[in-house]
Design a protein around this motif. Structure first.
Motif, PDB file in Angstrom:
ATOM      1  N   PHE A 158       0.836  -1.208   0.000  1.00  0.00           N
ATOM      2  CA  PHE A 158       0.000   0.000   0.000  1.00  0.00           C
ATOM      3  C   PHE A 158       0.869   1.256   0.000  1.00  0.00           C
ATOM      4  N   SER A 159       1.925   1.271   0.805  1.00  0.00           N
ATOM      5  CA  SER A 159       2.813   2.444   0.867  1.00  0.00           C
ATOM      6  C   SER A 159       3.470   2.706  -0.486  1.00  0.00           C
TER       7      SER A 159
ATOM      8  N   SER B 165       2.373   1.722  -3.445  1.00  0.00           N
ATOM      9  CA  SER B 165       1.344   2.122  -4.404  1.00  0.00           C
ATOM     10  C   SER B 165       0.912   3.568  -4.174  1.00  0.00           C
ATOM     11  N   PHE B 166       0.812   3.981  -2.910  1.00  0.00           N
ATOM     12  CA  PHE B 166       0.427   5.358  -2.605  1.00  0.00           C
ATOM     13  C   PHE B 166       1.509   6.341  -3.066  1.00  0.00           C
TER      14      PHE B 166
ATOM     15  N   LEU C 147       1.235   6.735  -6.748  1.00  0.00           N
ATOM     16  CA  LEU C 147       0.113   7.602  -7.118  1.00  0.00           C
ATOM     17  C   LEU C 147       0.466   9.076  -6.952  1.00  0.00           C
TER      18      LEU C 147
ATOM     19  N   ASN D  27      -4.926   1.391  -4.928  1.00  0.00           N
ATOM     20  CA  ASN D  27      -4.802   1.901  -3.565  1.00  0.00           C
ATOM     21  C   ASN D  27      -6.054   1.626  -2.747  1.00  0.00           C
TER      22      ASN D  27
ATOM     23  N   SER E 242      -6.243  -0.776   0.534  1.00  0.00           N
ATOM     24  CA  SER E 242      -6.721  -0.266   1.824  1.00  0.00           C
ATOM     25  C   SER E 242      -7.907  -1.081   2.330  1.00  0.00           C
TER      26      SER E 242
ATOM     27  N   SER F   2      -6.221  -6.632  -6.816  1.00  0.00           N
ATOM     28  CA  SER F   2      -5.349  -5.460  -6.680  1.00  0.00           C
ATOM     29  C   SER F   2      -4.001  -5.688  -7.364  1.00  0.00           C
TER      30      SER F   2
ATOM     31  N   THR G 191      -2.663  -3.346 -10.386  1.00  0.00           N
ATOM     32  CA  THR G 191      -1.379  -2.641 -10.239  1.00  0.00           C
ATOM     33  C   THR G 191      -0.422  -2.984 -11.372  1.00  0.00           C
TER      34      THR G 191
ATOM     35  N   CYS H 230       5.313   1.495  -8.545  1.00  0.00           N
ATOM     36  CA  CYS H 230       4.129   0.730  -8.938  1.00  0.00           C
ATOM     37  C   CYS H 230       4.478  -0.735  -9.142  1.00  0.00           C
TER      38      CYS H 230
END
Length: 256
Positions: free
Chosen positions: A19-20, A22-23, A26, A141, A145, A164, A168, A218
């Motif tokens: 998640f980190s 991917s964020f 973004l 994302n 989450s 996901s 991605t 990514c």
């Protein structure tokens, strides 16, 4: 000794890392997409005539009416490279801006209008791919989450994890194609673009590097997500084999 981490805790750590990444991807992609520093360089332009009492090396002075003045021959000597000045410019997907001579600020033009007509289709494809890249990153994302905060069955978590990962990976491929298409369009514009825009020297700027950093984050997020999915499946198979083995032992040696 340090206590060994449980599979559930290890899975949470992997989900948090994915998640980190991917964020970050973004944030980097939105910043690069909206900026105009994909390419930077200089343009060689003729110096304008000086106006009023303006002095300096950035304009050409008129001949002085005083024949004994050293400025009387200055215009004659300003030939070759002395007649030109280098202006800094920067360009992105949307705009191309260059500094003003003897003035503060920048003059900006739409990069789409500067692109040769034969390459505008490729530029629009690049823009659409960049937008889809951002949308898919946002979708990934949200899914990650939801997976982190989803405390239902493990099977549902695995389904979200697999989806996901696919989203991605697809986002990364679109981002790579979009960046490469823009690079091709910019190089074609340098060679075939308007005469009053073509750069003298240029190189890639910080936004271009940020865009590829976003792609790297990514793909790292995609690899982490796929690794988490694969490890969970293998753990399931291992537990199933252990359970089957225990059932066989119980069947062969039943309790009295």
């Amino acid at each position: 000794k340090m206590p060994a981490s449980t599979p559930e805790a290890d899975g949470r750590h992997r989900a948090s890392a994915a998640f980190s990444l991917s964020f970050l991807s973004l944030v980097f992609s939105i910043t690069a997409f909206s900026s105009s520093y994909w390419c930077e360089g200089t343009r060689k332009v003729a110096k304008p005539f000086c106006k009023g009492d303006s002095k300096g090396d950035l304009c050409i002075r008129f001949n002085s009416p005083d024949g004994n003045s050293s400025q009387a021959v200055q215009y004659i000597w300003e030939t070759g490279d002395d007649k030109f000045v280098e202006k800094k410019f920067h360009a992105g997907i949307w705009h191309s801006c260059e500094e003003m001579i003897n003035e503060e600020g920048e003059k900006c033009r739409s990069f789409i209008s500067l692109t040769p007509a034969s390459d505008r289709g490729v530029l629009w494809l690049s823009i659409v791919a960049e937008l889809l890249y951002v949308v898919l990153l946002l979708t990934g994302n949200i899914l990650m989450s939801v997976e982190m905060c989803y405390y239902s069955s493990v099977i549902d978590g695995l389904k979200i994890n697999a989806f996901s990962a696919v989203v991605t990976v697809l986002a990364g491929l679109l981002g790579m194609v979009a960046h490469m298409m823009y690079t091709t369009v910019f190089q074609m514009t340098v060679n075939l673009g308007p005469e009053d825009w073509r750069p003298h020297t240029w190189d890639y700027g910080w936004s271009y590097g940020l865009a590829w950093t976003s792609f790297a984050c990514c793909m790292a997020a995609a690899v982490t997500t796929i690794n988490k999915y694969t490890k969970t499946i293998l753990e399931f198979k291992h537990k199933r084999k252990k359970l089957e083995r225990s059932f066989r032992i119980q069947y062969k040696f039943p309790d009295p």
